[in-house]
Scaffold this motif. Structure first.
Motif, PDB file in Angstrom:
ATOM      1  N   MET A   1       0.850  -1.202   0.000  1.00 27.76           N
ATOM      2  CA  MET A   1       0.000   0.000   0.000  1.00 27.76           C
ATOM      3  C   MET A   1       0.886   1.253   0.000  1.00 27.76           C
ATOM      4  O   MET A   1       1.896   1.316   0.694  1.00 27.76           O
ATOM      5  N   LYS A   2       0.476   2.233  -0.779  1.00 26.51           N
ATOM      6  CA  LYS A   2       1.244   3.462  -0.876  1.00 26.51           C
ATOM      7  C   LYS A   2       1.142   4.279   0.415  1.00 26.51           C
ATOM      8  O   LYS A   2       0.076   4.389   1.005  1.00 26.51           O
ATOM      9  N   MET A   3       2.275   4.863   0.821  1.00 25.17           N
ATOM     10  CA  MET A   3       2.298   5.668   2.048  1.00 25.17           C
ATOM     11  C   MET A   3       1.560   6.987   1.870  1.00 25.17           C
ATOM     12  O   MET A   3       1.558   7.564   0.789  1.00 25.17           O
ATOM     13  N   THR A   4       0.959   7.445   2.960  1.00 23.21           N
ATOM     14  CA  THR A   4       0.449   8.814   2.968  1.00 23.21           C
ATOM     15  C   THR A   4       1.638   9.747   3.147  1.00 23.21           C
ATOM     16  O   THR A   4       2.737   9.322   3.523  1.00 23.21           O
ATOM     17  N   ILE A   5       1.440  11.035   2.890  1.00 22.24           N
ATOM     18  CA  ILE A   5       2.552  11.967   3.041  1.00 22.24           C
ATOM     19  C   ILE A   5       3.005  12.045   4.496  1.00 22.24           C
ATOM     20  O   ILE A   5       4.201  12.185   4.781  1.00 22.24           O
ATOM     21  N   GLY A   6       2.052  11.895   5.419  1.00 24.24           N
ATOM     22  CA  GLY A   6       2.425  11.907   6.843  1.00 24.24           C
ATOM     23  C   GLY A   6       3.294  10.721   7.195  1.00 24.24           C
ATOM     24  O   GLY A   6       4.286  10.855   7.938  1.00 24.24           O
ATOM     25  N   GLU A   7       2.946   9.545   6.686  1.00 25.50           N
ATOM     26  CA  GLU A   7       3.748   8.353   6.948  1.00 25.50           C
ATOM     27  C   GLU A   7       5.142   8.491   6.326  1.00 25.50           C
ATOM     28  O   GLU A   7       6.131   8.046   6.921  1.00 25.50           O
ATOM     29  N   LYS A   8       5.209   9.126   5.139  1.00 23.24           N
ATOM     30  CA  LYS A   8       6.506   9.317   4.494  1.00 23.24           C
ATOM     31  C   LYS A   8       7.375  10.275   5.301  1.00 23.24           C
ATOM     32  O   LYS A   8       8.585  10.054   5.463  1.00 23.24           O
ATOM     33  N   ILE A   9       6.766  11.324   5.856  1.00 20.88           N
ATOM     34  CA  ILE A   9       7.512  12.272   6.695  1.00 20.88           C
ATOM     35  C   ILE A   9       8.041  11.559   7.924  1.00 20.88           C
ATOM     36  O   ILE A   9       9.208  11.744   8.322  1.00 20.88           O
ATOM     37  N   ALA A  10       7.222  10.719   8.512  1.00 22.18           N
ATOM     38  CA  ALA A  10       7.647   9.972   9.702  1.00 22.18           C
ATOM     39  C   ALA A  10       8.815   9.057   9.367  1.00 22.18           C
ATOM     40  O   ALA A  10       9.785   8.955  10.134  1.00 22.18           O
ATOM     41  N   LEU A  11       8.736   8.372   8.229  1.00 26.31           N
ATOM     42  CA  LEU A  11       9.799   7.463   7.820  1.00 26.31           C
ATOM     43  C   LEU A  11      11.095   8.217   7.574  1.00 26.31           C
ATOM     44  O   LEU A  11      12.164   7.813   8.052  1.00 26.31           O
ATOM     45  N   LEU A  12      11.018   9.316   6.848  1.00 25.21           N
ATOM     46  CA  LEU A  12      12.217  10.110   6.561  1.00 25.21           C
ATOM     47  C   LEU A  12      12.832  10.664   7.843  1.00 25.21           C
ATOM     48  O   LEU A  12      14.051  10.690   8.016  1.00 25.21           O
ATOM     49  N   ARG A  13      11.973  11.106   8.730  1.00 22.61           N
ATOM     50  CA  ARG A  13      12.450  11.685   9.990  1.00 22.61           C
ATOM     51  C   ARG A  13      13.197  10.647  10.817  1.00 22.61           C
ATOM     52  O   ARG A  13      14.285  10.913  11.354  1.00 22.61           O
ATOM     53  N   LYS A  14      12.635   9.447  10.889  1.00 19.25           N
ATOM     54  CA  LYS A  14      13.267   8.392  11.701  1.00 19.25           C
ATOM     55  C   LYS A  14      14.556   7.889  11.045  1.00 19.25           C
ATOM     56  O   LYS A  14      15.525   7.575  11.750  1.00 19.25           O
ATOM     57  N   GLU A  15      14.558   7.791   9.689  1.00 19.85           N
ATOM     58  CA  GLU A  15      15.767   7.358   8.991  1.00 19.85           C
ATOM     59  C   GLU A  15      16.925   8.310   9.246  1.00 19.85           C
ATOM     60  O   GLU A  15      18.085   7.885   9.310  1.00 19.85           O
ATOM     61  N   ARG A  16      16.605   9.597   9.440  1.00 25.81           N
ATOM     62  CA  ARG A  16      17.638  10.612   9.621  1.00 25.81           C
ATOM     63  C   ARG A  16      17.830  10.993  11.081  1.00 25.81           C
ATOM     64  O   ARG A  16      18.564  11.937  11.393  1.00 25.81           O
ATOM     65  N   ASP A  17      17.133  10.268  11.954  1.00 26.53           N
ATOM     66  CA  ASP A  17      17.247  10.492  13.398  1.00 26.53           C
ATOM     67  C   ASP A  17      16.926  11.941  13.761  1.00 26.53           C
ATOM     68  O   ASP A  17      17.685  12.632  14.461  1.00 26.53           O
ATOM     69  N   ILE A  18      15.803  12.431  13.251  1.00 27.76           N
ATOM     70  CA  ILE A  18      15.336  13.794  13.519  1.00 27.76           C
ATOM     71  C   ILE A  18      14.073  13.716  14.354  1.00 27.76           C
ATOM     72  O   ILE A  18      13.193  12.891  14.098  1.00 27.76           O
ATOM     73  N   THR A  19      13.956  14.568  15.330  1.00 30.50           N
ATOM     74  CA  THR A  19      12.768  14.555  16.194  1.00 30.50           C
ATOM     75  C   THR A  19      11.659  15.397  15.572  1.00 30.50           C
ATOM     76  O   THR A  19      11.886  16.240  14.705  1.00 30.50           O
ATOM     77  N   GLN A  20      10.429  15.163  16.051  1.00 29.24           N
ATOM     78  CA  GLN A  20       9.297  15.975  15.608  1.00 29.24           C
ATOM     79  C   GLN A  20       9.516  17.446  15.972  1.00 29.24           C
ATOM     80  O   GLN A  20       9.149  18.349  15.222  1.00 29.24           O
ATOM     81  N   THR A  21      10.144  17.663  17.131  1.00 32.38           N
ATOM     82  CA  THR A  21      10.390  19.033  17.588  1.00 32.38           C
ATOM     83  C   THR A  21      11.352  19.753  16.650  1.00 32.38           C
ATOM     84  O   THR A  21      11.139  20.920  16.290  1.00 32.38           O
ATOM     85  N   GLU A  22      12.406  19.052  16.209  1.00 34.97           N
ATOM     86  CA  GLU A  22      13.391  19.670  15.317  1.00 34.97           C
ATOM     87  C   GLU A  22      12.759  20.035  13.966  1.00 34.97           C
ATOM     88  O   GLU A  22      12.992  21.123  13.433  1.00 34.97           O
ATOM     89  N   LEU A  23      11.950  19.137  13.446  1.00 36.29           N
ATOM     90  CA  LEU A  23      11.275  19.436  12.184  1.00 36.29           C
ATOM     91  C   LEU A  23      10.294  20.593  12.361  1.00 36.29           C
ATOM     92  O   LEU A  23      10.216  21.500  11.519  1.00 36.29           O
ATOM     93  N   ALA A  24       9.585  20.585  13.488  1.00 42.76           N
ATOM     94  CA  ALA A  24       8.604  21.648  13.758  1.00 42.76           C
ATOM     95  C   ALA A  24       9.294  23.006  13.861  1.00 42.76           C
ATOM     96  O   ALA A  24       8.795  24.017  13.344  1.00 42.76           O
ATOM     97  N   GLU A  25      10.445  23.058  14.542  1.00 41.23           N
ATOM     98  CA  GLU A  25      11.166  24.317  14.688  1.00 41.23           C
ATOM     99  C   GLU A  25      11.612  24.847  13.322  1.00 41.23           C
ATOM    100  O   GLU A  25      11.540  26.055  13.060  1.00 41.23           O
ATOM    101  N   TYR A  26      12.063  23.943  12.459  1.00 47.55           N
ATOM    102  CA  TYR A  26      12.499  24.340  11.108  1.00 47.55           C
ATOM    103  C   TYR A  26      11.342  24.959  10.322  1.00 47.55           C
ATOM    104  O   TYR A  26      11.523  25.908   9.557  1.00 47.55           O
ATOM    105  N   LEU A  27      10.131  24.427  10.555  1.00 49.06           N
ATOM    106  CA  LEU A  27       8.956  24.899   9.812  1.00 49.06           C
ATOM    107  C   LEU A  27       8.183  25.987  10.551  1.00 49.06           C
ATOM    108  O   LEU A  27       7.146  26.449  10.057  1.00 49.06           O
ATOM    109  N   PHE A  28       8.671  26.382  11.729  1.00 43.89           N
ATOM    110  CA  PHE A  28       7.986  27.371  12.573  1.00 43.89           C
ATOM    111  C   PHE A  28       6.571  26.903  12.934  1.00 43.89           C
ATOM    112  O   PHE A  28       5.585  27.646  12.856  1.00 43.89           O
ATOM    113  N   LEU A  29       6.496  25.616  13.310  1.00 40.79           N
ATOM    114  CA  LEU A  29       5.225  25.016  13.727  1.00 40.79           C
ATOM    115  C   LEU A  29       5.401  24.366  15.087  1.00 40.79           C
ATOM    116  O   LEU A  29       6.502  24.327  15.645  1.00 40.79           O
TER     117      LEU A  29
END
Length: 323
Positions: free
Chosen positions: A1-29
């Motif tokens: 089954m094809k990933m949703t964009i949210g699932e893809k973001i989660a996968l990329l984030r975990k592969e690169r060892d990035i936290t949700q907080t770090e991504l949120a800060e980069y996006l000002f969210l």
């Protein structure tokens, strides 16, 4: 089954060892916004997609879970719909680029060779589809030129493009799957207005559709045609060229033996050269060694008078001697 964009973001984030907080800060969210995307309770606004892709070092296609192979398939599909030169170029460049990438990976032997080979086969199939589609589009464009040209010259058989344009139009129609209709039309025209031109168009259409036996039978069974092609002369030589080609294709040795001498008797040297050159493969395949030897000798004696430049003359000589 094809990933949703949210699932893809989660996968990329975990592969690169990035936290949700770090991504949120980069996006000002807030981290909670990123969390909602990943569990499927929302999705990023479209204006954020380029920044998210840049953050992870991927393309927007990859962010949406579109593989390189799917990207190529989508572009090929786009060209199939739009049929414009820009879409063709875009799709072909994508396919060729991916083929080069796969070839490099296969040489390095660092990835799954079976999967790469399967992807390569798919890309080659897409490339073939592109060429077929472009061929059809090219034929259709040419036909759109030929049709009004034919209409413009209707009633003026002496026009230098009268026959040539009609022959080209029939060839295009055959390549576009309209050959049966073109054949019926050319046959009807010949029966209603028997003459050199209408017979040429009729015979050529039969040749185009590879109806060789039917073409050859006309020489013996169609009185209107017999009046035009008999006796063999310089005026009807172009029609006999069509008969000889059909005989070569079908291996009709009796037909060639009966008629070729009479055809050659009315030929100038250039026409004789063309006829004899076309017969070389036939004599070789039929294992008529004496005829083959005799034909080669005659061709080599005619060759200097054909007015070819030295390169083409030498190439023709080698071709003749190779039989």
């Amino acid at each position: 089954m094809k990933m949703t964009i949210g699932e893809k973001i989660a996968l990329l984030r975990k592969e690169r060892d990035i936290t949700q907080t770090e991504l949120a800060e980069y996006l000002f969210l807030t981290p909670q916004t990123v969390s909602r995307w990943e569990v499927g309770s929302g999705a990023p606004e479209i204006t954020l997609l380029p920044r998210i892709a840049a953050f992870f070092g991927v393309s927007i296609d990859e962010l949406f879970g579109v593989t390189s192979l799917e990207r190529a398939e989508d572009l090929v599909c786009k060209y199939s719909v739009l049929r414009d030169d820009r879409s063709f170029q875009e799709a072909m460049e994508c396919v060729n680029s991916q083929l080069q990438t796969i070839d490099a990976a296969l040489k390095s032997r660092e990835e799954d060779a079976a999967r790469l080979a399967a992807d390569r086969d798919q890309l080659e199939a897409e490339k073939m589809h592109l060429w077929i589609q472009q061929g059809r589009e090219s034929f259709q464009r040419a036909l759109r030129i030929a049709d009004p040209f034919v209409e413009k010259t209707e009633g003026y058989p002496a026009h230098p493009w009268y026959l040539r344009m009609r022959l080209q139009r029939n060839q295009l129609r055959a390549n576009l799957g309209m050959g049966r209709g073109a054949l019926e039309e050319s046959r009807k025209d010949f029966l209603e207005r028997p003459g050199m031109v209408t017979l040429h168009l009729y015979l050529n259409m039969l040749l185009e559709l590879q109806k060789y036996e039917e073409l050859l039978s006309i020489q013996e069974t169609e009185p209107l045609a017999q009046e035009i092609i008999c006796p063999i002369s310089e005026e009807n030589l172009s029609l006999w060229w069509l008969f000889i080609r059909a005989a070569i294709e079908t291996g009709a040795a009796d037909f060639i033996e009966r008629h070729v001498p009479s055809v050659l008797a009315v030929c100038g040297e250039k026409d004789e050269f063309s006829f004899l050159r076309s017969l070389l493969p036939f004599y070789q395949k039929a294992r008529q060694e004496e005829k083959l030897k005799e034909t080669k000798q005659r061709l080599l004696s005619l060759l200097p008078g054909m007015g070819m430049n030295p390169y083409f003359e030498e190439t023709a000589k080698k071709e003749i001697e190779s039989f």
